[in-house]
Scaffold this motif. Sequence first.
Motif, PDB file in Angstrom:
ATOM      1  N   PHE A   1      75.965  61.614  28.023  1.00 35.77           N
ATOM      2  CA  PHE A   1      76.859  62.732  27.586  1.00 35.77           C
ATOM      3  C   PHE A   1      76.186  64.009  27.099  1.00 35.77           C
ATOM      4  O   PHE A   1      75.136  63.939  26.438  1.00 35.77           O
ATOM      5  CB  PHE A   1      77.550  62.419  26.565  1.00 35.77           C
ATOM      6  CG  PHE A   1      78.861  63.468  25.978  1.00 35.77           C
ATOM      7  CD1 PHE A   1      79.257  64.178  27.210  1.00 35.77           C
ATOM      8  CD2 PHE A   1      79.579  63.360  25.042  1.00 35.77           C
ATOM      9  CE1 PHE A   1      80.240  65.088  26.886  1.00 35.77           C
ATOM     10  CE2 PHE A   1      80.286  64.015  24.516  1.00 35.77           C
ATOM     11  CZ  PHE A   1      80.916  65.009  25.196  1.00 35.77           C
ATOM     12  N   SER A   2      76.103  65.296  27.841  1.00 32.68           N
ATOM     13  CA  SER A   2      75.514  66.384  27.709  1.00 32.68           C
ATOM     14  C   SER A   2      75.037  66.671  26.314  1.00 32.68           C
ATOM     15  O   SER A   2      73.825  66.977  25.986  1.00 32.68           O
ATOM     16  CB  SER A   2      76.084  67.515  28.477  1.00 32.68           C
ATOM     17  OG  SER A   2      76.174  67.182  29.933  1.00 32.68           O
TER      18      SER A   2
ATOM     19  N   ALA B   1      62.505  58.753  42.639  1.00 30.40           N
ATOM     20  CA  ALA B   1      63.011  57.390  42.958  1.00 30.40           C
ATOM     21  C   ALA B   1      64.143  57.265  42.223  1.00 30.40           C
ATOM     22  O   ALA B   1      65.451  56.701  42.678  1.00 30.40           O
ATOM     23  CB  ALA B   1      62.261  56.316  42.854  1.00 30.40           C
ATOM     24  N   SER B   2      64.334  57.517  41.068  1.00 29.21           N
ATOM     25  CA  SER B   2      65.414  57.317  40.136  1.00 29.21           C
ATOM     26  C   SER B   2      65.210  58.471  38.887  1.00 29.21           C
ATOM     27  O   SER B   2      64.345  58.937  38.739  1.00 29.21           O
ATOM     28  CB  SER B   2      65.565  56.057  39.333  1.00 29.21           C
ATOM     29  OG  SER B   2      64.238  55.836  38.565  1.00 29.21           O
ATOM     30  N   ALA B   3      66.460  58.619  38.137  1.00 29.91           N
ATOM     31  CA  ALA B   3      66.609  59.557  37.296  1.00 29.91           C
ATOM     32  C   ALA B   3      67.654  59.438  36.319  1.00 29.91           C
ATOM     33  O   ALA B   3      68.558  58.648  36.562  1.00 29.91           O
ATOM     34  CB  ALA B   3      66.944  61.178  37.730  1.00 29.91           C
ATOM     35  N   ILE B   4      67.507  59.968  34.970  1.00 31.91           N
ATOM     36  CA  ILE B   4      68.404  60.136  33.996  1.00 31.91           C
ATOM     37  C   ILE B   4      69.219  61.292  34.445  1.00 31.91           C
ATOM     38  O   ILE B   4      69.062  62.390  34.751  1.00 31.91           O
ATOM     39  CB  ILE B   4      67.865  60.188  32.549  1.00 31.91           C
ATOM     40  CG1 ILE B   4      68.923  60.238  31.518  1.00 31.91           C
ATOM     41  CG2 ILE B   4      66.985  61.447  32.369  1.00 31.91           C
ATOM     42  CD1 ILE B   4      68.439  60.054  30.118  1.00 31.91           C
ATOM     43  N   VAL B   5      70.682  61.081  34.105  1.00 30.38           N
ATOM     44  CA  VAL B   5      71.655  62.221  34.582  1.00 30.38           C
ATOM     45  C   VAL B   5      72.481  62.620  33.439  1.00 30.38           C
ATOM     46  O   VAL B   5      72.968  61.719  32.657  1.00 30.38           O
ATOM     47  CB  VAL B   5      72.383  61.713  35.863  1.00 30.38           C
ATOM     48  CG1 VAL B   5      73.325  62.846  36.424  1.00 30.38           C
ATOM     49  CG2 VAL B   5      71.268  61.323  36.933  1.00 30.38           C
TER      50      VAL B   5
ATOM     51  N   LEU C   1      80.287  55.026  28.161  1.00 29.36           N
ATOM     52  CA  LEU C   1      78.891  55.599  28.154  1.00 29.36           C
ATOM     53  C   LEU C   1      77.908  55.483  27.046  1.00 29.36           C
ATOM     54  O   LEU C   1      76.691  55.351  27.345  1.00 29.36           O
ATOM     55  CB  LEU C   1      78.981  57.359  28.434  1.00 29.36           C
ATOM     56  CG  LEU C   1      79.743  57.734  29.481  1.00 29.36           C
ATOM     57  CD1 LEU C   1      79.764  59.263  29.409  1.00 29.36           C
ATOM     58  CD2 LEU C   1      79.041  57.655  30.787  1.00 29.36           C
ATOM     59  N   HIS C   2      78.552  55.465  25.879  1.00 27.57           N
ATOM     60  CA  HIS C   2      77.553  55.313  24.617  1.00 27.57           C
ATOM     61  C   HIS C   2      78.140  54.584  23.521  1.00 27.57           C
ATOM     62  O   HIS C   2      79.565  54.480  23.301  1.00 27.57           O
ATOM     63  CB  HIS C   2      77.111  56.639  24.057  1.00 27.57           C
ATOM     64  CG  HIS C   2      76.443  57.490  25.079  1.00 27.57           C
ATOM     65  ND1 HIS C   2      75.432  57.338  25.452  1.00 27.57           N
ATOM     66  CD2 HIS C   2      76.917  58.726  25.478  1.00 27.57           C
ATOM     67  CE1 HIS C   2      74.749  58.427  26.217  1.00 27.57           C
ATOM     68  NE2 HIS C   2      75.769  59.213  26.185  1.00 27.57           N
ATOM     69  N   LEU C   3      77.591  53.468  23.090  1.00 26.97           N
ATOM     70  CA  LEU C   3      78.086  52.798  21.843  1.00 26.97           C
ATOM     71  C   LEU C   3      76.867  53.070  20.699  1.00 26.97           C
ATOM     72  O   LEU C   3      75.865  52.174  20.668  1.00 26.97           O
ATOM     73  CB  LEU C   3      78.236  51.443  22.017  1.00 26.97           C
ATOM     74  CG  LEU C   3      79.023  50.695  20.786  1.00 26.97           C
ATOM     75  CD1 LEU C   3      80.300  51.121  20.612  1.00 26.97           C
ATOM     76  CD2 LEU C   3      79.049  49.114  21.277  1.00 26.97           C
ATOM     77  N   LEU C   4      76.827  54.176  19.936  1.00 26.81           N
ATOM     78  CA  LEU C   4      75.924  54.305  18.846  1.00 26.81           C
ATOM     79  C   LEU C   4      76.263  53.905  17.693  1.00 26.81           C
ATOM     80  O   LEU C   4      77.315  54.161  17.032  1.00 26.81           O
ATOM     81  CB  LEU C   4      75.759  56.054  18.906  1.00 26.81           C
ATOM     82  CG  LEU C   4      75.452  56.396  20.064  1.00 26.81           C
ATOM     83  CD1 LEU C   4      75.526  58.038  20.061  1.00 26.81           C
ATOM     84  CD2 LEU C   4      74.120  56.028  20.944  1.00 26.81           C
ATOM     85  N   PRO C   5      75.457  52.863  16.914  1.00 29.94           N
ATOM     86  CA  PRO C   5      75.557  52.502  15.572  1.00 29.94           C
ATOM     87  C   PRO C   5      75.734  53.763  14.593  1.00 29.94           C
ATOM     88  O   PRO C   5      74.513  54.457  14.401  1.00 29.94           O
ATOM     89  CB  PRO C   5      74.490  51.459  15.283  1.00 29.94           C
ATOM     90  CG  PRO C   5      73.413  51.748  16.290  1.00 29.94           C
ATOM     91  CD  PRO C   5      74.155  52.457  17.374  1.00 29.94           C
ATOM     92  N   LEU C   6      76.447  53.726  13.676  1.00 29.05           N
ATOM     93  CA  LEU C   6      76.451  54.859  12.534  1.00 29.05           C
ATOM     94  C   LEU C   6      75.988  54.510  11.382  1.00 29.05           C
ATOM     95  O   LEU C   6      75.214  54.816  10.548  1.00 29.05           O
ATOM     96  CB  LEU C   6      77.901  55.497  12.469  1.00 29.05           C
ATOM     97  CG  LEU C   6      78.365  56.137  13.870  1.00 29.05           C
ATOM     98  CD1 LEU C   6      79.879  56.909  13.459  1.00 29.05           C
ATOM     99  CD2 LEU C   6      77.275  57.319  14.177  1.00 29.05           C
TER     100      LEU C   6
END
Length: 399
Positions: A183-184, A71-75, A124-129
């Motif tokens: 992101f791959s 039905a749905s997927a992570i891509v 796509l991403h906001l990752l805390p460092l």
Amino acid sequence: MKKRLSAIDVGTTKVCAIMADADEAGVRILGVGVVSSRGLQKGMVVNLNEARESIRKAVSMAEQTAGFKMASAIVNITGRHIHSANNRGVIAISRKDEVVKQADVNRALEVARNTAIPADRRLLHLLPLSYTVDGQEGVKSPVGMHGFKLEVETHMVTASATAVENLSKCIKGAGVEIDEMIFSPLACAEAVISADEMMDGIILADIGGGTTDIAVFKDGKPIHTSVLPVAGYQITHDISVGLGVSWELAEEIKLRYGSVMPVGDEGNDQMLSEGGHSFPQSQVSEIIRSRVEEMVRLALLEVPGEDYQNLLRGGMVLTGGSANLPGLAEMGQEVARLPVRIGAPPAMYGVSERLTDPAFTTSVGLIMWRAKSRTEIPVKPISGSSESGGGFFGLFKRK
């Protein structure tokens, strides 16, 4: 209670669809579909109909094995259109008690997020460092600390809006909704890099068919990500030009005889024959080695700062389909003067025999990302290898 997981790895050379379930024991692969990719170049959709059909076929194969619909997927997504940068968000703690709350952390992240993003880009991403409280740097969890000012350093990844929309059309056109777009190289890291390696400092190079995806980690966090426009396609092209053969025959030669190991003296050089053409093994190896050396050097140029050897104490991990070239790790170590190993996904339960090949690192990494971010269920490889993924991205609950 079991949770359903699905992932679609859309690459330049192949599309891989995976269906799985997860419970307290871990993840079990239920269905896998792999087809040759059409309609994509260097990770980007160039023909909507062909790309959609490739995705549809891969999904259908996985569904037939799993016995239920996806039905749905992570891509995943990649391509030179993807950009990354480290941004900072700063806020004041205005309450009388001057204690940092989770709402303050969220507000600081929102400030970092609101850095001007052009209309033609998608986040796509906001990752805390890391966090800083009143000048105290290196804070891992500021909640509960006393302070007047909170700062957060983030790693932001954006993509071309056009590329995102075109890929989304292909996925949805195949009858599948999109849960997340990743992101791959960040997905790859889940499958082949350990938490200790991320702490020590390590660079991941995923050498695919059309692009080489790069991710650099330090202190358990991604400090740089990028995409190089050279990969397996360029190796095949070099063989085609160097030997004077068709691209199709060059690809066959690469898969059958490809190696970066030096042949040695002339007495050990073997004459090879393929498609009516004869050529020495040394010539094939030299052509491939020259291009792969360039890829390794280009990857190292992506490392922030000048002293990459001190930054990357964990070394370098090479993965992706081209990582199957014999002698690649040894050659990489000679060029980089760092520890270099080939990254392959951990063995998992279920119908997953073919997924332990480096060519499927992104595919497996997507499932592992999905398992952790959505179900908070540990992913336990059969082997129990310490080289299996799980580092930084298992530390944050993603919503």
